[in-house]
Design an enzyme around this catalytic site. Structure first.
Site, mmCIF file in Angstrom:
data_model
loop_
_atom_site.group_PDB
_atom_site.id
_atom_site.type_symbol
_atom_site.label_atom_id
_atom_site.label_comp_id
_atom_site.label_asym_id
_atom_site.label_seq_id
_atom_site.Cartn_x
_atom_site.Cartn_y
_atom_site.Cartn_z
ATOM 1 N N CYS A 167 -3.192 11.789 1.563
ATOM 2 C CA CYS A 167 -2.795 10.558 2.223
ATOM 3 C C CYS A 167 -1.970 10.942 3.441
ATOM 4 O O CYS A 167 -1.593 12.111 3.599
ATOM 5 C CB CYS A 167 -1.999 9.665 1.275
ATOM 6 N N CYS A 205 0.795 8.824 4.510
ATOM 7 C CA CYS A 205 2.031 8.048 4.594
ATOM 8 C C CYS A 205 3.282 8.920 4.663
ATOM 9 O O CYS A 205 4.258 8.563 5.331
ATOM 10 C CB CYS A 205 2.126 7.053 3.440
ATOM 11 N N CYS A 238 -0.549 4.666 5.809
ATOM 12 C CA CYS A 238 -1.455 5.638 5.193
ATOM 13 C C CYS A 238 -2.603 6.062 6.096
ATOM 14 O O CYS A 238 -3.515 6.762 5.640
ATOM 15 C CB CYS A 238 -2.014 5.060 3.892
ATOM 16 N N LYS A 297 -6.287 1.067 -6.552
ATOM 17 C CA LYS A 297 -4.849 1.198 -6.275
ATOM 18 C C LYS A 297 -4.338 -0.137 -5.755
ATOM 19 O O LYS A 297 -4.733 -0.595 -4.682
ATOM 20 C CB LYS A 297 -4.596 2.304 -5.248
ATOM 21 N N ARG A 302 1.444 -2.737 2.945
ATOM 22 C CA ARG A 302 0.146 -2.086 2.733
ATOM 23 C C ARG A 302 -0.868 -3.023 2.089
ATOM 24 O O ARG A 302 -1.873 -2.581 1.541
ATOM 25 C CB ARG A 302 0.345 -0.826 1.884
ATOM 26 N N GLU A 319 -14.674 -1.619 -6.158
ATOM 27 C CA GLU A 319 -14.079 -0.431 -5.543
ATOM 28 C C GLU A 319 -14.502 0.838 -6.290
ATOM 29 O O GLU A 319 -14.850 1.851 -5.670
ATOM 30 C CB GLU A 319 -12.552 -0.547 -5.549
ATOM 31 N N LYS A 326 -4.240 2.726 -10.611
ATOM 32 C CA LYS A 326 -2.809 2.863 -10.304
ATOM 33 C C LYS A 326 -2.271 1.503 -9.874
ATOM 34 O O LYS A 326 -2.856 0.888 -8.990
ATOM 35 C CB LYS A 326 -2.616 3.889 -9.190
ATOM 36 N N TYR A 362 5.328 11.191 -14.911
ATOM 37 C CA TYR A 362 6.558 11.955 -14.704
ATOM 38 C C TYR A 362 7.222 12.287 -16.034
ATOM 39 O O TYR A 362 8.138 13.112 -16.079
ATOM 40 C CB TYR A 362 7.523 11.161 -13.815
#
Length: 326
Positions: A120, A122, A130, A195, A217, A233, A248, A313
């Protein structure tokens, strides 16, 4: 009674029986651990809005990647903060940038670990969008070449897989063609196929210094209200050559994860994003939840919903906890 008295509780009476009939198993091999790399050496600095997650210099990223690998986590996803930004985001395809350096070092030290890179612009553009900005609009088609250059530079550094997260139309095809033309036919594409323009990205934008300077965005990321559009998509990315489809965020889009899983025969990834992570950490810090139980239950929900891959994470902690329970 004329009919049998059915007792489902018979299959819950002991830990052994519960394990025997368990329908969904969560394991460290399901996880991808994200890494944020920055310029410099011997740097490790915790990100304020993401307790337990750090910025690492490339040398330190190798140490954390090794820890993930030794816990049974098969892959890392590398994000970068560059040494410089400009309107085009040219540091994204600079071979000396932190992502490329981290990839080279990780693959040299841990050749069996799968290294995925975020593709990306960004983090690399001075305006924080982006793609290539024309006036106040991100220009789709002129962005494709820049994304393709970035993906090729990551492959040249040794990335096993690239993950375009920009949501430009046609970017999977542009990247696939560029990789193939440069001889990187074995480098796969994990597409951020679905996304959403989500409020759950706030801590990530702190971590990646990627908040847009103007506007938002919503013109290129998906409307959270739309589900059928997600399938469109995903179908387009399949046609363009994606190898893995990602949804996401994950937790508040589990219905979308299930629909993508049911409608396509590619592996499905779910991204347990920064806001979802930070909420658990904040509640834990206040003593409101049992972190271990809520994390493992949350990740299990993603697996149960159809995710083959979970980017999280929590991966290091979750892998340790699962090892203890084995």
């Amino acid at each position: 009674m004329t009919m049998p008295f059915i007792r489902p509780r018979r299959l819950r009476v002991s830990a052994g029986i519960r394990k025997l009939v368990r329908e969904t198993e969560l394991q460290a091999g399901d996880f991808v651990y994200p890494l944020f790399v920055v310029p410099g050496d011997n740097l490790e600095e915790e990100i304020g809005s993401m307790p337990g997650v750090c910025h690492y210099s490339p040398d330190k990223a190798v140490v954390v990647a090794r820890e993930a690998y030794e816990l049974g986590i098969p892959a890392v996803l590398v994000f970068g903060l560059p040494a410089y930004k400009d309107e085009q985001g040219s540091s994204a395809w600079d071979d000396a940038s932190p992502v490329q350096e981290a990839v080279r070092r990780i693959k040299a030290a841990l050749p069996e670990l799968t290294v995925i890179t975020d593709v990306c612009l960004c983090q690399y553009t001075s305006h924080g969008h982006c793609g290539h900005l024309v006036g106040q609009t991100v220009d789709n088609d002129s962005t494709l070449e820049l994304l393709a250059k970035t993906a090729v530079s990551h492959a040249r550094a040794g990335a096993d897989m690239v993950a375009p997260s920009d949501m430009m139309d046609g970017r999977v095809l542009a990247i696939r063609q560029a990789l193939d033309q440069q001889g990187y036919t074995d480098v796969s594409i994990m597409s951020y196929a679905v996304k959403y323009a989500s409020a759950f990205y706030g801590p990530f934008r702190d971590a990646a210094d990627s908040a847009p300077q103007t506007g938002d965005r919503k013109s290129y990321q998906m409307d959270p209200a739309n589900a059928r559009e997600a399938l469109r998509e995903a179908a387009l990315d399949v046609e363009e050559g994606a190898d893995i489809l990602m949804v996401k965020p994950a937790l508040v889009y589990l219905d979308i994860v299930r629909q993508v899983k049911d409608n396509f025969d590619l592996p499905v990834a779910a991204y347990n994003v920064s806001g979802e992570y930070a909420m658990v950490k904040a509640a834990t810090a206040n003593g409101w939840v049992d972190e271990r139980r809520i994390v493992l239950e949350t990740l299990l929900s993603m697996k149960r919903s159809g995710a083959d891959i979970i980017i999280t994470y929590h991966a290091l902690d979750a892998a340790r906890w699962l090892r203890e329970e084995a």
